[in-house]
Design a protein around this motif. Structure first.
Motif, PDB file in Angstrom:
ATOM      1  N   LEU A   1      15.790  -6.682  -3.904  1.00  0.00           N
ATOM      2  CA  LEU A   1      15.131  -5.471  -4.386  1.00  0.00           C
ATOM      3  C   LEU A   1      14.006  -5.093  -3.422  1.00  0.00           C
ATOM      4  CD1 LEU A   1      14.797  -6.545  -8.141  1.00  0.00           C
ATOM      5  CD2 LEU A   1      16.738  -5.457  -7.009  1.00  0.00           C
ATOM      6  N   PRO A   2      13.517  -3.853  -3.458  1.00  0.00           N
ATOM      7  CA  PRO A   2      12.471  -3.429  -2.514  1.00  0.00           C
ATOM      8  C   PRO A   2      11.108  -4.066  -2.786  1.00  0.00           C
ATOM      9  CG  PRO A   2      13.661  -1.542  -3.437  1.00  0.00           C
ATOM     10  CD  PRO A   2      14.023  -2.737  -4.266  1.00  0.00           C
ATOM     11  N   GLU A   3      10.165  -3.768  -1.898  1.00  0.00           N
ATOM     12  CA  GLU A   3       8.778  -4.200  -2.045  1.00  0.00           C
ATOM     13  C   GLU A   3       8.149  -3.550  -3.286  1.00  0.00           C
ATOM     14  OE1 GLU A   3       4.705  -4.250   0.677  1.00  0.00           O
ATOM     15  OE2 GLU A   3       6.234  -2.735   1.077  1.00  0.00           O
ATOM     16  N   MET A   4       7.363  -4.342  -4.024  1.00  0.00           N
ATOM     17  CA  MET A   4       6.690  -3.870  -5.246  1.00  0.00           C
ATOM     18  C   MET A   4       7.653  -3.057  -6.116  1.00  0.00           C
ATOM     19  SD  MET A   4       2.751  -2.897  -4.322  1.00  0.00           S
ATOM     20  CE  MET A   4       1.657  -4.044  -3.465  1.00  0.00           C
ATOM     21  N   PHE A   5       8.812  -3.662  -6.391  1.00  0.00           N
ATOM     22  CA  PHE A   5       9.881  -2.934  -7.063  1.00  0.00           C
ATOM     23  C   PHE A   5       9.545  -2.557  -8.500  1.00  0.00           C
ATOM     24  CE2 PHE A   5      10.878  -7.342  -8.201  1.00  0.00           C
ATOM     25  CZ  PHE A   5      11.208  -7.238  -9.542  1.00  0.00           C
ATOM     26  N   SER A   6       8.574  -3.207  -9.108  1.00  0.00           N
ATOM     27  CA  SER A   6       8.263  -2.912 -10.509  1.00  0.00           C
ATOM     28  C   SER A   6       7.228  -1.800 -10.679  1.00  0.00           C
ATOM     29  CB  SER A   6       7.775  -4.175 -11.230  1.00  0.00           C
ATOM     30  OG  SER A   6       6.569  -4.635 -10.662  1.00  0.00           O
ATOM     31  N   THR A   7       6.551  -1.427  -9.586  1.00  0.00           N
ATOM     32  CA  THR A   7       5.439  -0.467  -9.706  1.00  0.00           C
ATOM     33  C   THR A   7       5.411   0.604  -8.637  1.00  0.00           C
ATOM     34  OG1 THR A   7       4.023  -1.887  -8.340  1.00  0.00           O
ATOM     35  CG2 THR A   7       3.913  -2.193 -10.736  1.00  0.00           C
ATOM     36  N   GLY A   8       6.087   0.407  -7.525  1.00  0.00           N
ATOM     37  CA  GLY A   8       5.822   1.204  -6.341  1.00  0.00           C
ATOM     38  C   GLY A   8       4.634   0.611  -5.593  1.00  0.00           C
ATOM     39  N   PHE A   9       4.435   1.079  -4.354  1.00  0.00           N
ATOM     40  CA  PHE A   9       3.416   0.509  -3.468  1.00  0.00           C
ATOM     41  C   PHE A   9       2.038   1.073  -3.840  1.00  0.00           C
ATOM     42  CE2 PHE A   9       1.289   0.215   0.788  1.00  0.00           C
ATOM     43  CZ  PHE A   9       1.297  -1.167   0.875  1.00  0.00           C
ATOM     44  N   THR A  10       1.487   0.526  -4.897  1.00  0.00           N
ATOM     45  CA  THR A  10       0.212   1.009  -5.428  1.00  0.00           C
ATOM     46  C   THR A  10      -0.936   0.092  -5.041  1.00  0.00           C
ATOM     47  OG1 THR A  10      -1.015   1.540  -7.446  1.00  0.00           O
ATOM     48  CG2 THR A  10       0.641  -0.181  -7.623  1.00  0.00           C
TER      49      THR A  10
ATOM     50  N   ASN B   1      -2.042  -3.044 -12.736  1.00  0.00           N
ATOM     51  CA  ASN B   1      -0.602  -3.287 -12.635  1.00  0.00           C
ATOM     52  C   ASN B   1      -0.211  -4.729 -12.337  1.00  0.00           C
ATOM     53  OD1 ASN B   1       0.817  -0.466 -12.703  1.00  0.00           O
ATOM     54  ND2 ASN B   1      -0.994  -0.182 -11.412  1.00  0.00           N
ATOM     55  N   ALA B   2      -1.185  -5.581 -12.067  1.00  0.00           N
ATOM     56  CA  ALA B   2      -0.867  -6.963 -11.719  1.00  0.00           C
ATOM     57  C   ALA B   2      -0.330  -7.738 -12.916  1.00  0.00           C
ATOM     58  CB  ALA B   2      -2.106  -7.651 -11.166  1.00  0.00           C
ATOM     59  N   GLU B   3       0.539  -8.678 -12.627  1.00  0.00           N
ATOM     60  CA  GLU B   3       1.051  -9.613 -13.616  1.00  0.00           C
ATOM     61  C   GLU B   3       0.722 -11.030 -13.156  1.00  0.00           C
ATOM     62  OE1 GLU B   3       5.040  -8.968 -15.026  1.00  0.00           O
ATOM     63  OE2 GLU B   3       5.099  -6.936 -14.214  1.00  0.00           O
ATOM     64  N   THR B   4       0.963 -11.968 -14.014  1.00  0.00           N
ATOM     65  CA  THR B   4       0.827 -13.375 -13.638  1.00  0.00           C
ATOM     66  C   THR B   4       2.215 -13.949 -13.379  1.00  0.00           C
ATOM     67  OG1 THR B   4       1.035 -14.289 -15.868  1.00  0.00           O
ATOM     68  CG2 THR B   4      -1.171 -13.537 -15.178  1.00  0.00           C
ATOM     69  N   MET B   5       2.241 -15.190 -12.936  1.00  0.00           N
ATOM     70  CA  MET B   5       3.522 -15.846 -12.699  1.00  0.00           C
ATOM     71  C   MET B   5       4.244 -16.174 -14.004  1.00  0.00           C
ATOM     72  SD  MET B   5       4.237 -15.883  -9.507  1.00  0.00           S
ATOM     73  CE  MET B   5       5.558 -17.108  -9.425  1.00  0.00           C
ATOM     74  N   GLU B   6       3.576 -15.949 -15.130  1.00  0.00           N
ATOM     75  CA  GLU B   6       4.222 -16.106 -16.437  1.00  0.00           C
ATOM     76  C   GLU B   6       4.523 -14.741 -17.063  1.00  0.00           C
ATOM     77  OE1 GLU B   6       1.273 -17.954 -15.712  1.00  0.00           O
ATOM     78  OE2 GLU B   6       2.693 -19.450 -14.962  1.00  0.00           O
ATOM     79  N   GLY B   7       4.334 -13.673 -16.281  1.00  0.00           N
ATOM     80  CA  GLY B   7       4.452 -12.321 -16.811  1.00  0.00           C
ATOM     81  C   GLY B   7       5.877 -11.855 -17.035  1.00  0.00           C
ATOM     82  N   GLU B   8       6.001 -10.633 -17.556  1.00  0.00           N
ATOM     83  CA  GLU B   8       7.293 -10.120 -17.993  1.00  0.00           C
ATOM     84  C   GLU B   8       8.273  -9.900 -16.837  1.00  0.00           C
ATOM     85  OE1 GLU B   8       6.791  -6.681 -20.422  1.00  0.00           O
ATOM     86  OE2 GLU B   8       5.651  -7.733 -21.972  1.00  0.00           O
ATOM     87  N   THR B   9       7.775  -9.451 -15.697  1.00  0.00           N
ATOM     88  CA  THR B   9       8.697  -9.200 -14.589  1.00  0.00           C
ATOM     89  C   THR B   9       9.240 -10.504 -14.023  1.00  0.00           C
ATOM     90  OG1 THR B   9       7.602  -7.111 -14.038  1.00  0.00           O
ATOM     91  CG2 THR B   9       8.971  -8.104 -12.332  1.00  0.00           C
ATOM     92  N   VAL B  10       8.398 -11.513 -13.937  1.00  0.00           N
ATOM     93  CA  VAL B  10       8.869 -12.819 -13.473  1.00  0.00           C
ATOM     94  C   VAL B  10       9.903 -13.377 -14.447  1.00  0.00           C
ATOM     95  CG1 VAL B  10       8.212 -15.186 -12.901  1.00  0.00           C
ATOM     96  CG2 VAL B  10       6.715 -13.287 -12.257  1.00  0.00           C
ATOM     97  N   GLN B  11       9.643 -13.258 -15.738  1.00  0.00           N
ATOM     98  CA  GLN B  11      10.603 -13.734 -16.733  1.00  0.00           C
ATOM     99  C   GLN B  11      11.906 -12.954 -16.656  1.00  0.00           C
ATOM    100  OE1 GLN B  11       9.975 -16.530 -18.409  1.00  0.00           O
ATOM    101  NE2 GLN B  11       8.018 -16.530 -17.316  1.00  0.00           N
ATOM    102  N   TRP B  12      11.793 -11.668 -16.389  1.00  0.00           N
ATOM    103  CA  TRP B  12      12.990 -10.828 -16.247  1.00  0.00           C
ATOM    104  C   TRP B  12      13.823 -11.285 -15.058  1.00  0.00           C
ATOM    105  CZ3 TRP B  12      14.292  -7.522 -12.163  1.00  0.00           C
ATOM    106  CH2 TRP B  12      15.377  -6.670 -12.399  1.00  0.00           C
TER     107      TRP B  12
END
Length: 260
Positions: A42-51, A57-68
């Protein structure tokens, strides 16, 4: 050990600062892939765009995108790769995650933060390169602006695949094309670049040009129409090793060390 590696390169637009919408989009695209693949990129910063709005917009390593990502990897028996914004120890990182089918995660923090966009004022630069072992392949993952710095990608440890995830704007796309081809040739390695398309909230336009080059710089697949697409490429390590054994260019390279 797998002599051949099937890789899906997903070139897409991104919904600005909307991880839920982006995860839903990519899940639909991934589940629509009908052929068996080993790796999905997937591209760079695929969950948010290059913001640069990391605090919101930050998540942790236990966050939803990592779990996804872990869920996709384990349920489809593939490795999933992409970068997201991670907050850790009161710092923000543009972090690439390589998620194995076992849900093991290996990470790389972007070394060269993009000063033109003031990325260095928000994100902490990584200091370490990594080499990932997957199905008998040695993989070096890097992020966008890293592409401009050949020493950081230099093939001194015999990797088989060099890959970049990116948000590389259209006005400088010629550099993207030229440098990816150069990295493939100089490192005698399959080289992949996955870029996004569309226009972001800062009105920057992205034209994609997602591509895969072989050991000699031949283009195996490319998406250069500025549209969303999925490229499936099959890499053959035996073919690559035969070229390396025949030409032996890597063995003639200069040895050097960094001096502070």
């Amino acid at each position: 050990m797998t002599k051949k590696l099937s890789v899906a390169l997903i070139q897409s637009d991104l919904v600005w600062e909307d991880p839920i919408a982006n995860r839903m989009f990519f899940e639909e695209k991934i589940k629509g892939i009908t052929s068996k693949v080993d790796v999905i990129i997937l591209p760079e910063m695929f969950s948010t765009g290059f913001t640069m709005n990391a605090s919101e917009n930050a998540e942790t390593m236990e966050g939803e995108t990592v779990q996804w990502m872990k869920g996709i990897a384990s349920s489809l028996d593939v490795a999933v790769i992409g970068s997201i914004i991670i907050e850790e120890n009161e710092h923000y990182f543009n972090r690439l995650l390589f998620v194995h089918p076992s849900e093991e995660i290996e990470t790389y923090d972007k070394k060269h933060t993009f000063t033109l966009a003031k990325e260095h004022e928000t994100y902490t630069a990584g200091q370490n390169n990594i080499l990932i072992e997957f199905k008998g392949w040695r993989i070096r993952p890097l992020i966008c602006y890293d592409l401009r710095f050949p020493v950081w990608a230099r093939n001194t440890n015999n990797y088989d695949l060099l890959m970049y995830v990116a948000s590389w704007p259209k006005p400088r796309i010629n550099a993207w094309d030229s440098l990816l081809k150069a990295r493939a040739i100089e490192n005698m390695s399959y080289t992949i670049g996955v870029n996004r398309v569309g226009v972001d909230a800062n009105n920057y336009e992205y034209s994609g040009n997602t591509v895969c080059y072989d050991t000699l710089g031949n283009c195996l697949a490319k998406s250069d129409k500025g549209e969303e697409s999925i490229l499936i490429v099959e890499l053959d390590k035996e073919i690559q090793n035969n070229y390396r054994d025949k030409f032996r260019f890597l063995e003639d390279s200069d040895a050097f060390r960094f001096v502070e």
